[in-house]
Motif scaffolding. Structure first.
Motif, PDB file in Angstrom:
ATOM      1  N   LEU A  83      41.446  50.419  41.359  1.00 38.13           N
ATOM      2  CA  LEU A  83      41.956  49.182  40.783  1.00 38.13           C
ATOM      3  C   LEU A  83      42.414  48.226  41.877  1.00 38.13           C
ATOM      4  CD1 LEU A  83      42.679  47.471  38.386  1.00 38.13           C
ATOM      5  CD2 LEU A  83      44.805  48.738  38.138  1.00 38.13           C
ATOM      6  N   ARG A  84      43.113  48.750  42.876  1.00 41.49           N
ATOM      7  CA  ARG A  84      43.533  47.886  43.987  1.00 41.49           C
ATOM      8  C   ARG A  84      42.322  47.291  44.686  1.00 41.49           C
ATOM      9  NH1 ARG A  84      47.135  52.295  44.828  1.00 41.49           N
ATOM     10  NH2 ARG A  84      45.876  53.022  46.586  1.00 41.49           N
ATOM     11  N   SER A  85      41.278  48.075  44.864  1.00 41.58           N
ATOM     12  CA  SER A  85      40.071  47.588  45.520  1.00 41.58           C
ATOM     13  C   SER A  85      39.392  46.506  44.691  1.00 41.58           C
ATOM     14  CB  SER A  85      39.099  48.749  45.772  1.00 41.58           C
ATOM     15  OG  SER A  85      37.881  48.289  46.319  1.00 41.58           O
ATOM     16  N   VAL A  86      39.305  46.726  43.390  1.00 37.10           N
ATOM     17  CA  VAL A  86      38.642  45.764  42.506  1.00 37.10           C
ATOM     18  C   VAL A  86      39.379  44.431  42.514  1.00 37.10           C
ATOM     19  CG1 VAL A  86      38.253  45.248  40.059  1.00 37.10           C
ATOM     20  CG2 VAL A  86      37.476  47.420  41.009  1.00 37.10           C
ATOM     21  N   ILE A  87      40.704  44.469  42.450  1.00 41.54           N
ATOM     22  CA  ILE A  87      41.490  43.235  42.434  1.00 41.54           C
ATOM     23  C   ILE A  87      41.281  42.441  43.712  1.00 41.54           C
ATOM     24  CG2 ILE A  87      43.839  42.303  42.484  1.00 41.54           C
ATOM     25  CD1 ILE A  87      44.643  44.600  40.617  1.00 41.54           C
ATOM     26  N   PHE A  88      41.258  43.129  44.830  1.00 45.47           N
ATOM     27  CA  PHE A  88      41.276  42.451  46.120  1.00 45.47           C
ATOM     28  C   PHE A  88      39.913  42.301  46.791  1.00 45.47           C
ATOM     29  CE2 PHE A  88      46.033  42.955  47.374  1.00 45.47           C
ATOM     30  CZ  PHE A  88      46.281  41.690  46.871  1.00 45.47           C
ATOM     31  N   ARG A  89      38.823  42.608  46.086  1.00 46.36           N
ATOM     32  CA  ARG A  89      37.549  42.277  46.735  1.00 46.36           C
ATOM     33  C   ARG A  89      37.163  40.824  46.480  1.00 46.36           C
ATOM     34  NH1 ARG A  89      33.571  46.627  44.012  1.00 46.36           N
ATOM     35  NH2 ARG A  89      34.143  46.436  41.824  1.00 46.36           N
ATOM     36  N   ASP A  90      37.884  40.167  45.557  1.00 46.35           N
ATOM     37  CA  ASP A  90      37.799  38.710  45.389  1.00 46.35           C
ATOM     38  C   ASP A  90      36.388  38.213  45.093  1.00 46.35           C
ATOM     39  OD1 ASP A  90      40.563  37.772  45.736  1.00 46.35           O
ATOM     40  OD2 ASP A  90      40.386  38.660  47.717  1.00 46.35           O
ATOM     41  N   ARG A  91      35.701  38.903  44.212  1.00 49.77           N
ATOM     42  CA  ARG A  91      34.396  38.422  43.764  1.00 49.77           C
ATOM     43  C   ARG A  91      34.549  37.106  43.001  1.00 49.77           C
ATOM     44  NH1 ARG A  91      31.351  43.844  41.399  1.00 49.77           N
ATOM     45  NH2 ARG A  91      30.518  44.590  43.397  1.00 49.77           N
ATOM     46  N   ASN A  92      33.642  36.193  43.260  1.00 47.67           N
ATOM     47  CA  ASN A  92      33.645  34.887  42.610  1.00 47.67           C
ATOM     48  C   ASN A  92      32.574  34.903  41.525  1.00 47.67           C
ATOM     49  OD1 ASN A  92      32.935  32.025  42.120  1.00 47.67           O
ATOM     50  ND2 ASN A  92      34.385  31.624  43.771  1.00 47.67           N
ATOM     51  N   LEU A  93      32.985  35.065  40.261  1.00 48.43           N
ATOM     52  CA  LEU A  93      32.017  35.228  39.188  1.00 48.43           C
ATOM     53  C   LEU A  93      31.167  33.983  38.996  1.00 48.43           C
ATOM     54  CD1 LEU A  93      30.745  36.873  36.947  1.00 48.43           C
ATOM     55  CD2 LEU A  93      32.564  36.099  35.410  1.00 48.43           C
ATOM     56  N   TYR A 253      53.625  38.444  41.066  1.00 46.69           N
ATOM     57  CA  TYR A 253      54.040  39.846  41.081  1.00 46.69           C
ATOM     58  C   TYR A 253      52.832  40.692  40.711  1.00 46.69           C
ATOM     59  CZ  TYR A 253      56.341  44.242  40.118  1.00 46.69           C
ATOM     60  OH  TYR A 253      56.689  45.564  40.137  1.00 46.69           O
ATOM     61  N   MET A 254      52.429  41.568  41.621  1.00 42.94           N
ATOM     62  CA  MET A 254      51.257  42.410  41.414  1.00 42.94           C
ATOM     63  C   MET A 254      51.708  43.861  41.445  1.00 42.94           C
ATOM     64  SD  MET A 254      48.646  40.373  43.951  1.00 42.94           S
ATOM     65  CE  MET A 254      47.167  40.947  43.110  1.00 42.94           C
ATOM     66  N   GLN A 255      51.223  44.659  40.499  1.00 41.95           N
ATOM     67  CA  GLN A 255      51.662  46.050  40.421  1.00 41.95           C
ATOM     68  C   GLN A 255      50.543  46.929  39.868  1.00 41.95           C
ATOM     69  OE1 GLN A 255      55.764  47.427  38.975  1.00 41.95           O
ATOM     70  NE2 GLN A 255      54.505  47.931  37.207  1.00 41.95           N
ATOM     71  N   VAL A 256      50.369  48.068  40.499  1.00 38.04           N
ATOM     72  CA  VAL A 256      49.450  49.099  40.021  1.00 38.04           C
ATOM     73  C   VAL A 256      50.265  50.378  39.844  1.00 38.04           C
ATOM     74  CG1 VAL A 256      47.441  50.510  40.568  1.00 38.04           C
ATOM     75  CG2 VAL A 256      47.431  48.079  41.110  1.00 38.04           C
ATOM     76  N   VAL A 257      50.172  50.998  38.669  1.00 36.95           N
ATOM     77  CA  VAL A 257      50.988  52.169  38.363  1.00 36.95           C
ATOM     78  C   VAL A 257      50.107  53.328  37.915  1.00 36.95           C
ATOM     79  CG1 VAL A 257      52.876  53.089  36.964  1.00 36.95           C
ATOM     80  CG2 VAL A 257      52.889  50.694  37.629  1.00 36.95           C
ATOM     81  N   THR A 258      50.367  54.492  38.446  1.00 39.86           N
ATOM     82  CA  THR A 258      49.772  55.726  37.951  1.00 39.86           C
ATOM     83  C   THR A 258      50.909  56.740  37.797  1.00 39.86           C
ATOM     84  OG1 THR A 258      48.038  57.364  38.305  1.00 39.86           O
ATOM     85  CG2 THR A 258      49.221  56.609  40.274  1.00 39.86           C
ATOM     86  N   PHE A 259      50.582  57.983  37.530  1.00 37.84           N
ATOM     87  CA  PHE A 259      51.620  58.982  37.282  1.00 37.84           C
ATOM     88  C   PHE A 259      51.268  60.286  37.988  1.00 37.84           C
ATOM     89  CE2 PHE A 259      51.629  56.037  33.799  1.00 37.84           C
ATOM     90  CZ  PHE A 259      52.965  55.808  33.546  1.00 37.84           C
ATOM     91  N   GLN A 267      52.731  50.893  43.223  1.00 33.45           N
ATOM     92  CA  GLN A 267      52.590  50.057  44.411  1.00 33.45           C
ATOM     93  C   GLN A 267      52.534  48.616  43.947  1.00 33.45           C
ATOM     94  OE1 GLN A 267      49.076  52.011  46.243  1.00 33.45           O
ATOM     95  NE2 GLN A 267      50.418  52.344  47.992  1.00 33.45           N
ATOM     96  N   GLY A 268      53.105  47.725  44.728  1.00 29.24           N
ATOM     97  CA  GLY A 268      53.138  46.341  44.277  1.00 29.24           C
ATOM     98  C   GLY A 268      53.371  45.354  45.391  1.00 29.24           C
ATOM     99  N   LEU A 269      53.390  44.085  45.005  1.00 30.33           N
ATOM    100  CA  LEU A 269      53.633  42.980  45.922  1.00 30.33           C
ATOM    101  C   LEU A 269      54.358  41.873  45.172  1.00 30.33           C
ATOM    102  CD1 LEU A 269      50.200  42.578  47.755  1.00 30.33           C
ATOM    103  CD2 LEU A 269      52.379  43.121  48.861  1.00 30.33           C
ATOM    104  N   LEU A 270      55.321  41.274  45.820  1.00 31.70           N
ATOM    105  CA  LEU A 270      55.962  40.060  45.327  1.00 31.70           C
ATOM    106  C   LEU A 270      55.554  38.964  46.318  1.00 31.70           C
ATOM    107  CD1 LEU A 270      57.899  39.143  43.046  1.00 31.70           C
ATOM    108  CD2 LEU A 270      59.780  39.442  44.660  1.00 31.70           C
ATOM    109  N   THR A 271      54.485  38.253  45.995  1.00 32.84           N
ATOM    110  CA  THR A 271      53.842  37.416  47.008  1.00 32.84           C
ATOM    111  C   THR A 271      54.751  36.304  47.530  1.00 32.84           C
ATOM    112  OG1 THR A 271      52.846  36.007  45.311  1.00 32.84           O
ATOM    113  CG2 THR A 271      51.574  37.888  46.065  1.00 32.84           C
TER     114      THR A 271
END
Length: 318
Positions: A83-93, A253-259, A267-271
Motif C-alpha cells: 500500500l505504501r508503494s502504491v500510494i507513493f509511485r505517483d502514477r498519473n492516470l 495526514y497519511m497513515q497505513v495500519v496493519t496488525f 506508519q504515518g506522516l504529518l506532512t
C-alpha cells in the motif's frame, strides 16, 4: 433520524464485503464496483451512473491490479508495504489514459505542427507518465491537461455507466476539430510553462517545491484532475507562475495500519509538521520525509508512547 429533515441512518449507503472498499472523496457508488450500489439512496450522498473523478478510478485500478498481480509488484496481496508503494509511485492516470493517442497523433501530424506544439510532443513523448519530483514533463502535462480535459468530445471512448472504472478514455484525435483543439492546448501549455520561467521539460520538483528553513524540498504528487493518488493541489492558483506551484492542499495526514499479535502497527506522516507555528522547529518537520517517501513508525502501546514522548503531557480540564 437524529433531527427532523436529516437523512435517517437506514437510508444511508452501506457496503459489507469480505474483500475491499475504497473512497477518494467521491460518491459512494463505486466503493467496490463489484457490489451493486444500495438502492433508494439520496442524491445528496452521491450520484450514481455518472463519470467519477480520475483519482477514484486510479484507486480502484491500483487495487484491482494489485489483487490480480498485474501491477509490477511481487505477489497479489495488498499488505502495508504494498500500500505504501502504491500510494507513493505517483502514477498519473490522466497521462496513462491519453498519452498513447497524443503520441501517435504527434507522429502522424509531424511537420504540420508549430514549434511549440512540436516541442510539447517531444517532451511528453519522453515523459514517464508519473508525477514524481524527478519526472520531466509532468508540469507541462499538468498545464496541457488543465486546458484539454474540458474540450468538447475530447475522449475517444465516452463514459459508459456499465464500465465506470475504464471509461472515458483516450483522445479523439481522429476528429479534425478535436485534434486541432488538443494541439492548440498543447502549444498553449508550452507557452504557459515558458512564461512562468521554466523549460518545457522541467522536472516537476523544481516548480513543485517548498523552502523550509533554507532548504528547498522537491515534492512528488499530482492534482485531482490528473488522477494521482498522492494528491497535491495549488488551490486558488489557476496556472503555474514564476514561483511554481504554491502547494496548499492535498496529502496531509497519511497513515497505513496493519496488525500483529500485539495489536495495531502503524506508519504515518504529518506532512505539514507537528506545529502550526511557522517559527517552530516542528513546522514542516516531516516534509523532508514526505519528499523522500519515508514513513515514520507511530507508537500505539503505552510503553512505545512513553519512550517517544517529548515534554510533559498536557492535561485538559473539562
Amino acid at each position: 433520524a437524529a433531527a427532523p429533515g436529516i437523512i435517517a441512518p437506514a437510508r444511508m449507503p452501506v457496503v459489507v464485503t469480505p474483500d475491499w472498499v475504497q473512497n477518494s472523496n467521491d460518491s459512494f457508488w463505486l466503493s467496490n464496483p463489484r457490489v451493486p450500489p444500495m438502492a433508494g439512496v439520496s442524491p445528496l450522498v452521491g450520484p450514481v451512473g455518472v463519470p467519477q473523478r480520475l483519482r477514484t478510478r486510479s484507486g480502484i485500478m491500483e487495487i484491482e491490479g494489485r489483487l490480480a498481480g498485474t501491477d509490477g509488484l511481487p505477489g497479489n496481496r495488498m499488505g502495508a508495504a504494498e500500500l505504501r508503494s502504491v500510494i507513493f509511485r505517483d502514477r498519473n492516470l490522466a497521462g496513462m489514459l491519453v498519452m498513447d493517442d497524443l503520441k501517435a497523433a504527434c507522429t502522424a501530424t509531424g511537420a504540420a505542427l508549430n514549434a511549440d506544439q512540436a516541442l510539447g510532443c517531444r517532451v511528453l513523448s519522453a515523459w514517464d507518465r508519473t508525477s514524481n519530483a524527478e519526472s520531466k514533463g509532468a508540469a507541462l502535462f499538468r498545464e496541457f491537461w488543465r486546458k484539454a480535459k474540458d474540450l468538447p468530445k475530447v475522449w475517444r471512448v465516452p463514459f459508459d455507466p456499465a464500465q465506470p472504472v475504464t471509461t472515458p478514455t483516450g483522445l479523439d484525435m481522429a476528429t479534425p476539430a478535436t485534434r486541432e483543439a488538443v494541439f492548440k492546448a498543447l502549444g498553449d501549455a508550452v507557452g504557459t510553462v515558458r512564461t512562468a520561467g521554466f523549460a518545457a521539460d522541467v522536472a516537476l520538483g523544481v516548480p513543485q517545491s517548498r523552502t523550509v528553513r533554507g532548504q528547498k524540498i522537491a515534492l512528488p504528487g499530482g492534482d485531482e484532475f490528473e488522477g494521482v493518488l498522492n494528491k497535491l493541489e495549488s488551490q486558488g492558483q489557476p496556472l503555474i507562475d514564476p514561483k511554481g506551484y504554491a502547494i496548499n492542499y492535498g496529502s496531509s495526514y497519511m497513515q497505513v495500519v496493519t496488525f500483529d499479535a500485539r495489536g495495531p502497527v502503524a506508519q504515518g506522516l504529518l506532512t505539514y509538521g507537528q506545529s502550526s507555528d511557522p517559527a517552530s522547529p516542528r513546522a514542516y518537520d516531516q516534509l523532508p520525509l514526505f519528499a523522500a517517501k519515508q514513513w515514520h513508525p507511530l507508537p500505539f502501546h503505552p510503553a512505545d508512547v512513553q519512550a517517544q514522548r517529548e515534554g510533559k503531557p498536557l492535561q485538559l480540564a473539562y
